[in-house]
Motif scaffolding. Structure first.
Motif, PDB file in Angstrom:
ATOM      1  N   PHE A   1      63.481 -38.384 -41.435  1.00 45.83           N
ATOM      2  CA  PHE A   1      64.763 -39.099 -41.470  1.00 45.83           C
ATOM      3  C   PHE A   1      64.519 -40.531 -41.011  1.00 45.83           C
ATOM      4  CE2 PHE A   1      65.860 -34.676 -41.122  1.00 45.83           C
ATOM      5  CZ  PHE A   1      66.992 -34.529 -41.899  1.00 45.83           C
ATOM      6  N   ILE A   2      64.798 -41.469 -41.899  1.00 40.60           N
ATOM      7  CA  ILE A   2      64.623 -42.892 -41.595  1.00 40.60           C
ATOM      8  C   ILE A   2      65.989 -43.565 -41.627  1.00 40.60           C
ATOM      9  CG2 ILE A   2      63.635 -45.089 -42.339  1.00 40.60           C
ATOM     10  CD1 ILE A   2      61.540 -43.222 -41.264  1.00 40.60           C
ATOM     11  N   ARG A   3      66.422 -44.062 -40.471  1.00 39.80           N
ATOM     12  CA  ARG A   3      67.693 -44.776 -40.396  1.00 39.80           C
ATOM     13  C   ARG A   3      67.484 -46.190 -40.935  1.00 39.80           C
ATOM     14  NH1 ARG A   3      72.432 -44.052 -37.450  1.00 39.80           N
ATOM     15  NH2 ARG A   3      71.498 -42.278 -36.344  1.00 39.80           N
ATOM     16  N   LEU A   4      68.270 -46.571 -41.915  1.00 36.07           N
ATOM     17  CA  LEU A   4      68.125 -47.886 -42.534  1.00 36.07           C
ATOM     18  C   LEU A   4      68.655 -48.980 -41.613  1.00 36.07           C
ATOM     19  CD1 LEU A   4      69.174 -47.016 -46.178  1.00 36.07           C
ATOM     20  CD2 LEU A   4      66.908 -47.761 -45.428  1.00 36.07           C
ATOM     21  N   VAL A   5      67.831 -49.998 -41.398  1.00 39.26           N
ATOM     22  CA  VAL A   5      68.206 -51.170 -40.622  1.00 39.26           C
ATOM     23  C   VAL A   5      68.192 -52.355 -41.582  1.00 39.26           C
ATOM     24  CG1 VAL A   5      67.638 -52.681 -38.686  1.00 39.26           C
ATOM     25  CG2 VAL A   5      67.199 -50.216 -38.516  1.00 39.26           C
ATOM     26  N   GLY A   6      69.371 -52.764 -42.047  1.00 44.10           N
ATOM     27  CA  GLY A   6      69.439 -53.835 -43.040  1.00 44.10           C
ATOM     28  C   GLY A   6      68.941 -53.355 -44.394  1.00 44.10           C
ATOM     29  N   GLU A   7      68.586 -54.297 -45.240  1.00 40.47           N
ATOM     30  CA  GLU A   7      68.075 -53.970 -46.569  1.00 40.47           C
ATOM     31  C   GLU A   7      66.620 -53.514 -46.472  1.00 40.47           C
ATOM     32  OE1 GLU A   7      69.602 -53.954 -49.527  1.00 40.47           O
ATOM     33  OE2 GLU A   7      71.530 -54.483 -48.594  1.00 40.47           O
ATOM     34  N   PHE A   8      66.292 -52.462 -47.213  1.00 42.17           N
ATOM     35  CA  PHE A   8      64.913 -51.978 -47.226  1.00 42.17           C
ATOM     36  C   PHE A   8      64.161 -52.681 -48.348  1.00 42.17           C
ATOM     37  CE2 PHE A   8      61.567 -48.666 -47.856  1.00 42.17           C
ATOM     38  CZ  PHE A   8      61.032 -48.740 -46.584  1.00 42.17           C
ATOM     39  N   ASP A   9      63.093 -53.379 -47.976  1.00 41.20           N
ATOM     40  CA  ASP A   9      62.314 -54.185 -48.914  1.00 41.20           C
ATOM     41  C   ASP A   9      61.850 -53.325 -50.095  1.00 41.20           C
ATOM     42  OD1 ASP A   9      60.476 -55.741 -50.252  1.00 41.20           O
ATOM     43  OD2 ASP A   9      59.584 -56.574 -48.429  1.00 41.20           O
ATOM     44  N   PRO A  10      62.181 -53.738 -51.335  1.00 42.72           N
ATOM     45  CA  PRO A  10      61.758 -52.969 -52.516  1.00 42.72           C
ATOM     46  C   PRO A  10      60.240 -52.790 -52.590  1.00 42.72           C
ATOM     47  CG  PRO A  10      63.418 -54.593 -53.124  1.00 42.72           C
ATOM     48  CD  PRO A  10      63.039 -54.883 -51.699  1.00 42.72           C
ATOM     49  N   ASP A  11      59.474 -53.774 -52.136  1.00 46.06           N
ATOM     50  CA  ASP A  11      58.014 -53.643 -52.160  1.00 46.06           C
ATOM     51  C   ASP A  11      57.552 -52.534 -51.221  1.00 46.06           C
ATOM     52  OD1 ASP A  11      57.768 -55.696 -53.987  1.00 46.06           O
ATOM     53  OD2 ASP A  11      57.444 -57.242 -52.465  1.00 46.06           O
ATOM     54  N   ARG A  12      58.188 -52.439 -50.068  1.00 44.00           N
ATOM     55  CA  ARG A  12      57.845 -51.346 -49.141  1.00 44.00           C
ATOM     56  C   ARG A  12      58.182 -50.002 -49.779  1.00 44.00           C
ATOM     57  NH1 ARG A  12      60.498 -52.054 -43.388  1.00 44.00           N
ATOM     58  NH2 ARG A  12      59.038 -50.363 -42.882  1.00 44.00           N
ATOM     59  N   ARG A  13      59.352 -49.921 -50.384  1.00 46.16           N
ATOM     60  CA  ARG A  13      59.773 -48.667 -51.002  1.00 46.16           C
ATOM     61  C   ARG A  13      58.816 -48.262 -52.128  1.00 46.16           C
ATOM     62  NH1 ARG A  13      64.486 -45.594 -51.200  1.00 46.16           N
ATOM     63  NH2 ARG A  13      65.636 -47.115 -49.960  1.00 46.16           N
ATOM     64  N   GLU A  14      58.367 -49.256 -52.915  1.00 42.48           N
ATOM     65  CA  GLU A  14      57.465 -48.959 -54.026  1.00 42.48           C
ATOM     66  C   GLU A  14      56.136 -48.381 -53.516  1.00 42.48           C
ATOM     67  OE1 GLU A  14      55.347 -51.200 -57.863  1.00 42.48           O
ATOM     68  OE2 GLU A  14      56.787 -52.277 -56.582  1.00 42.48           O
ATOM     69  N   LYS A  15      55.622 -48.949 -52.418  1.00 44.80           N
ATOM     70  CA  LYS A  15      54.366 -48.443 -51.856  1.00 44.80           C
ATOM     71  C   LYS A  15      54.525 -47.025 -51.315  1.00 44.80           C
ATOM     72  CE  LYS A  15      52.546 -52.996 -50.573  1.00 44.80           C
ATOM     73  NZ  LYS A  15      52.182 -53.907 -49.450  1.00 44.80           N
ATOM     74  N   LEU A  16      55.714 -46.716 -50.828  1.00 38.07           N
ATOM     75  CA  LEU A  16      55.962 -45.400 -50.249  1.00 38.07           C
ATOM     76  C   LEU A  16      56.420 -44.380 -51.282  1.00 38.07           C
ATOM     77  CD1 LEU A  16      57.897 -46.505 -47.038  1.00 38.07           C
ATOM     78  CD2 LEU A  16      55.623 -45.487 -47.087  1.00 38.07           C
ATOM     79  N   ASP A  17      56.673 -44.835 -52.519  1.00 38.32           N
ATOM     80  CA  ASP A  17      57.302 -43.974 -53.525  1.00 38.32           C
ATOM     81  C   ASP A  17      56.595 -42.636 -53.735  1.00 38.32           C
ATOM     82  OD1 ASP A  17      59.480 -43.737 -55.506  1.00 38.32           O
ATOM     83  OD2 ASP A  17      57.788 -43.562 -56.894  1.00 38.32           O
ATOM     84  N   PRO A  18      55.247 -42.584 -53.762  1.00 38.64           N
ATOM     85  CA  PRO A  18      54.597 -41.280 -53.956  1.00 38.64           C
ATOM     86  C   PRO A  18      54.966 -40.269 -52.875  1.00 38.64           C
ATOM     87  CG  PRO A  18      53.019 -43.050 -54.329  1.00 38.64           C
ATOM     88  CD  PRO A  18      54.257 -43.685 -53.747  1.00 38.64           C
ATOM     89  N   ILE A  19      55.176 -40.748 -51.652  1.00 36.77           N
ATOM     90  CA  ILE A  19      55.553 -39.855 -50.564  1.00 36.77           C
ATOM     91  C   ILE A  19      57.051 -39.575 -50.600  1.00 36.77           C
ATOM     92  CG2 ILE A  19      55.644 -39.571 -48.058  1.00 36.77           C
ATOM     93  CD1 ILE A  19      52.849 -39.404 -49.176  1.00 36.77           C
ATOM     94  N   ILE A  20      57.852 -40.628 -50.830  1.00 35.73           N
ATOM     95  CA  ILE A  20      59.303 -40.480 -50.849  1.00 35.73           C
ATOM     96  C   ILE A  20      59.732 -39.489 -51.929  1.00 35.73           C
ATOM     97  CG2 ILE A  20      61.480 -41.687 -51.286  1.00 35.73           C
ATOM     98  CD1 ILE A  20      60.182 -44.200 -50.167  1.00 35.73           C
ATOM     99  N   SER A  21      59.080 -39.554 -53.088  1.00 32.33           N
ATOM    100  CA  SER A  21      59.464 -38.707 -54.208  1.00 32.33           C
ATOM    101  C   SER A  21      59.153 -37.235 -53.975  1.00 32.33           C
ATOM    102  CB  SER A  21      58.756 -39.185 -55.491  1.00 32.33           C
ATOM    103  OG  SER A  21      57.337 -39.117 -55.337  1.00 32.33           O
ATOM    104  N   SER A  22      58.406 -36.927 -52.915  1.00 28.94           N
ATOM    105  CA  SER A  22      58.096 -35.526 -52.620  1.00 28.94           C
ATOM    106  C   SER A  22      59.305 -34.762 -52.122  1.00 28.94           C
ATOM    107  CB  SER A  22      56.985 -35.448 -51.566  1.00 28.94           C
ATOM    108  OG  SER A  22      57.476 -35.888 -50.308  1.00 28.94           O
ATOM    109  N   GLY A  23      60.358 -35.490 -51.747  1.00 28.59           N
ATOM    110  CA  GLY A  23      61.558 -34.834 -51.251  1.00 28.59           C
ATOM    111  C   GLY A  23      61.595 -34.691 -49.745  1.00 28.59           C
ATOM    112  N   ASN A  24      60.520 -35.071 -49.078  1.00 24.92           N
ATOM    113  CA  ASN A  24      60.464 -34.969 -47.611  1.00 24.92           C
ATOM    114  C   ASN A  24      61.179 -36.106 -46.915  1.00 24.92           C
ATOM    115  OD1 ASN A  24      58.816 -32.746 -47.945  1.00 24.92           O
ATOM    116  ND2 ASN A  24      57.460 -33.310 -46.275  1.00 24.92           N
ATOM    117  N   PHE A  25      61.244 -37.273 -47.589  1.00 25.34           N
ATOM    118  CA  PHE A  25      61.798 -38.478 -46.984  1.00 25.34           C
ATOM    119  C   PHE A  25      63.290 -38.574 -47.250  1.00 25.34           C
ATOM    120  CE2 PHE A  25      59.601 -42.192 -45.118  1.00 25.34           C
ATOM    121  CZ  PHE A  25      58.357 -41.634 -44.881  1.00 25.34           C
TER     122      PHE A  25
END
Length: 321
Positions: free
Chosen positions: A277-301
């Motif tokens: 569980f990641i609490r969003l603080v402001g806008e989440f940088d799209p570049d950060r999200r793109e780098k994390l996408d393989p993990i985020i897409s697993s459904g755990n994030f």
């Protein structure tokens, strides 16, 4: 060796946790100013003076500390930041021994030898929780150094504010304290008592607190909570090693490096993380999200904007009512 001024050098025990066989102990030795307990009625000026006193202590490197547990003595030395730690193996609970650790500073010598005690807490079970602190449970403004600094010196444990709904969320995810929770933060050890008092006052489940070892004093107080966050990964690894049968929920925020650290944890320990569980603080940088996408897409994030949203996910995905 010359004796130092009476009552100046003290040992502060922080942790004595373990499993059924191993105990992990951590603390520090400092030259400290003794501080009175804070109050919700303290003015901002009193809080500032208290903060100055809190950080006026200096670490004592290469001090020798005698640790006694189960009628065995161990001598450890502090590092350059006055911090010491000890792993004790083959230390199963024994009915004839109290689960109490005793600490005593041997060197530097003092006129009055201070002895400290801490009870060992052993954890077991299939599931635990690991959580960040700043901007995850307590409003800290970590991305704004000016606001963060003012909060850190002008407020105390009873006047700092939690994120809305945190108490309910944390009680739900720990099933009202049945699951163990561990707090891992880049705050320094000078805030240990403040964090403990804050958790208790705000009815947030209490648990072991693992902070950043680097000593902070009046000269670099503004650095508290900043710098590298690599130590978080190391402390999470420590918990994973200490509790090899346990899987964990990880809770953090997007203001610093929690998403990247937790992604690395999942890659290293793919079967040990139940959910993030990641609490969003402001806008989440799209570049950060793109780098994390393989993990985020697993459904755990799960990126959340509120505690209510997190509790809904707990109910719908993890069947925690």
């Amino acid at each position: 060796m010359a004796l130092v001024k009476r009552d100046k050098i003290i040992v502060e025990p922080f942790l004595a946790i373990g499993n059924s066989d191993v105990v992990f102990i951590k603390g520090r030795v400092i030259k400290a100013y003794r501080e009175k307990r804070p109050s919700s009625r303290n003015s901002w000026l009193k809080n500032i003076l208290s903060a100055i006193r809190r950080y006026s202590g200096s670490s004592v490197p290469m001090a020798k500390v005698e640790i006694t547990f189960q009628e065995k003595n161990y001598v450890v030395a502090t590092d350059e930041d006055g911090v010491f730690e000890l792993h004790i193996g083959e230390s199963k609970p024994k009915e004839e021994f109290n689960e109490i650790v005793t600490f005593q500073v041997l060197e530097p010598a003092t006129k009055k030898s201070q002895i400290a005690h801490l009870e060992v807490v052993r954890y077991e079970g299939e599931t635990g929780v690991i959580s960040d602190i700043d901007d995850t449970i307590i409003i800290s403004h970590s991305t704004d150094i000016g606001k963060k600094f003012w909060l850190s010196i002008s407020k105390n444990a009873f006047t700092r504010r939690p994120l809305p709904g945190v108490s309910g969320f944390y009680n739900k995810i720990t099933e009202n304290g049945l699951k163990p929770i561990f707090y891992v933060s880049s705050s320094d050890w000078s805030l240990f008592d403040l964090i403990k008092d804050f958790l208790r006052f705000r009815h947030i489940p209490e648990g072991p607190i693992l902070l950043k070892d680097k000593h902070i004093n009046l000269k670099n107080i503004w650095k508290s909570g900043g710098g590298s966050h690599n130590h978080k990964f190391e402390k999470i690894e420590l918990l994973f090693t200490l509790y090899p049968e346990m899987s964990f929920y990880l809770i953090g925020d997007s203001g610093q490096e929690d998403p990247e650290i937790y992604a690395e944890v999942i890659e290293r320990y793919p079967n040990r993380v139940r959910g993030v569980f990641i609490r969003l603080v402001g806008e989440f940088d799209p570049d950060r999200r793109e780098k994390l996408d393989p993990i985020i897409s697993s459904g755990n994030f799960h990126f959340i904007e509120s505690s209510e949203e997190a509790m809904q996910i707990l109910e719908e995905k993890f069947s925690l009512k």
